[in-house]
Design an enzyme around this catalytic site. Sequence first.
Site, mmCIF file in Angstrom:
data_model
loop_
_atom_site.group_PDB
_atom_site.id
_atom_site.type_symbol
_atom_site.label_atom_id
_atom_site.label_comp_id
_atom_site.label_asym_id
_atom_site.label_seq_id
_atom_site.Cartn_x
_atom_site.Cartn_y
_atom_site.Cartn_z
ATOM 1 N N SER A 101 -11.979 0.464 -1.301
ATOM 2 C CA SER A 101 -11.587 1.178 -2.516
ATOM 3 C C SER A 101 -12.752 1.909 -3.187
ATOM 4 O O SER A 101 -13.336 2.812 -2.605
ATOM 5 C CB SER A 101 -10.900 0.200 -3.473
ATOM 6 O OG SER A 101 -10.240 0.887 -4.500
ATOM 7 N N ASP A 243 -10.510 7.719 -6.538
ATOM 8 C CA ASP A 243 -11.532 6.838 -5.969
ATOM 9 C C ASP A 243 -11.453 6.913 -4.445
ATOM 10 O O ASP A 243 -10.690 7.703 -3.889
ATOM 11 C CB ASP A 243 -11.395 5.401 -6.496
ATOM 12 C CG ASP A 243 -10.149 4.698 -5.973
ATOM 13 O OD1 ASP A 243 -9.206 5.394 -5.551
ATOM 14 O OD2 ASP A 243 -10.110 3.456 -5.983
ATOM 15 N N ASP A 245 -10.230 5.283 -1.933
ATOM 16 C CA ASP A 245 -8.985 5.179 -1.153
ATOM 17 C C ASP A 245 -7.805 5.818 -1.878
ATOM 18 O O ASP A 245 -6.663 5.696 -1.447
ATOM 19 C CB ASP A 245 -8.680 3.724 -0.778
ATOM 20 C CG ASP A 245 -8.295 2.863 -1.971
ATOM 21 O OD1 ASP A 245 -8.695 3.202 -3.100
ATOM 22 O OD2 ASP A 245 -7.601 1.844 -1.778
ATOM 23 N N ASP A 247 -6.165 5.236 -4.622
ATOM 24 C CA ASP A 247 -5.076 4.489 -5.252
ATOM 25 C C ASP A 247 -5.202 4.496 -6.774
ATOM 26 O O ASP A 247 -4.371 3.941 -7.468
ATOM 27 C CB ASP A 247 -4.988 3.050 -4.713
ATOM 28 C CG ASP A 247 -6.179 2.183 -5.095
ATOM 29 O OD1 ASP A 247 -7.197 2.723 -5.581
ATOM 30 O OD2 ASP A 247 -6.102 0.950 -4.892
#
Length: 454
Positions: A101, A243, A245, A247
């Site tokens: 992440s 960010d 990833d 999400d």
Amino acid sequence: MKKLFGTDGVRGVANVYPMTTEMAMQIGRAAAYIFRNGKRRHRIVIGKDTRLSGYMIENALVAGICSMGVDVLQVGPLPTPGIANITSSMRADAGVVISASHNPFQDNGIKFFSRDGFKLPDEMELRIEELIFSGKIDSLRPIATEVGKAYRIDDAVGRFVVFLKSTFPKDLDLSGLKIVLDCANGAAYKVAPAVLEELGAEVIAIGVKPNGTNINAGCGSLYPNIISEAVKEHRADLGIALDGDADRVIFVDEFGHEVDGDHIMAICATDMLKQNKLRENTLVATVMSNMGLDIAVKKAGGRVIKTAVGDRYVVEEMQKGGYNLGGEQSGHMIFLDHNTTGDGVLSALQVLAVMQRHNKRLSELAEVMIPLPQVLVNVRVTEKRDVMTIPEVAGLIGDIEAKVKDEGRILIRYSGTEPLLRVMLEGQDKYQITGWAKEIAELVEKNIGGSEHG
């Protein structure tokens, strides 16, 4: 007690236990065995972000999964919510995300989605762990003719772009908007610019040149100052930062001021209330959300339910109560009408739709919520005792709560990673709550430790 899985899958420094190829292979083997259900062919989707270590972990997972007689569909770099979406749309048995992440490139992680695109419940993760550590897995191997195959899915980016565009109102587009977009050199570097451009926006894209080591490095949602400067420089209408990833999402308005997850939730919840689209008139947030959010939603005729910190707890509460909007101050937004997990690009599209529908700038929309002043004091402690069992601390907290009533709150919680107690107060009077926070901190310090105010 789980040994490997934390609140968001298995995480760690790449090539250091547990994020080694050996453990990735074991996780792949155990997960494949547990997801198998009957005699038919089974398939697991694997996607990743842009970290250098993603290649080795992916190959280890693929080997482990195939060795247990399950096929693998490799989609390459794709946002975490894209992997959830493709897992359910391709009717796979599970999805795997290789990502850490918003963490730096040295870290990596492995997390799973079930066949319906939701994060795995704790009991499933526990079953995977138990099988890994039981030593029984070697006896469960299928015969040579039954091992799995690995396939590359070349059109995954295109599929996810089409899905994201389908969540944007058909009668609107983004023409006339100039948007600065920061993809954090991460998983959305292809998807996000394509979606916004195809809907008609002029996009100034930064953080779209991943090299394996620059993910989240001075870019993305943790560095809103970067898009803030770019918005002012290019005289853009707004900035959007994802960010690694993708999400989560953070915005800045046309003046370069940050618009955080609480404001985004307030904008979307109040708009959905007006359209009678907010199920049960309820928004799900976490205890970290500012009380200004509760006030804004209540004023619009809704209510806010609070959960523990973590988007998985938000989603659990949403599923339990049948709610369709939830999120976190950090920028995780869950629109359950569209997707099963936090989705930065999808969330951005919903905010842009509100802007275009009402012909308003982001700064105007953000005025729907006025954050209450907030004070945070950290106290270094020698033990993590329940502070409400310390009579003088409990007494002081009770007195303060009686004074603030519905116009403020006290949140006291221990850090999950450090020997710190966090004392957070919100209220109408910054000077007053600062004094109260210090009083609580001093009493805690006197009883269970040494102080570090911050």
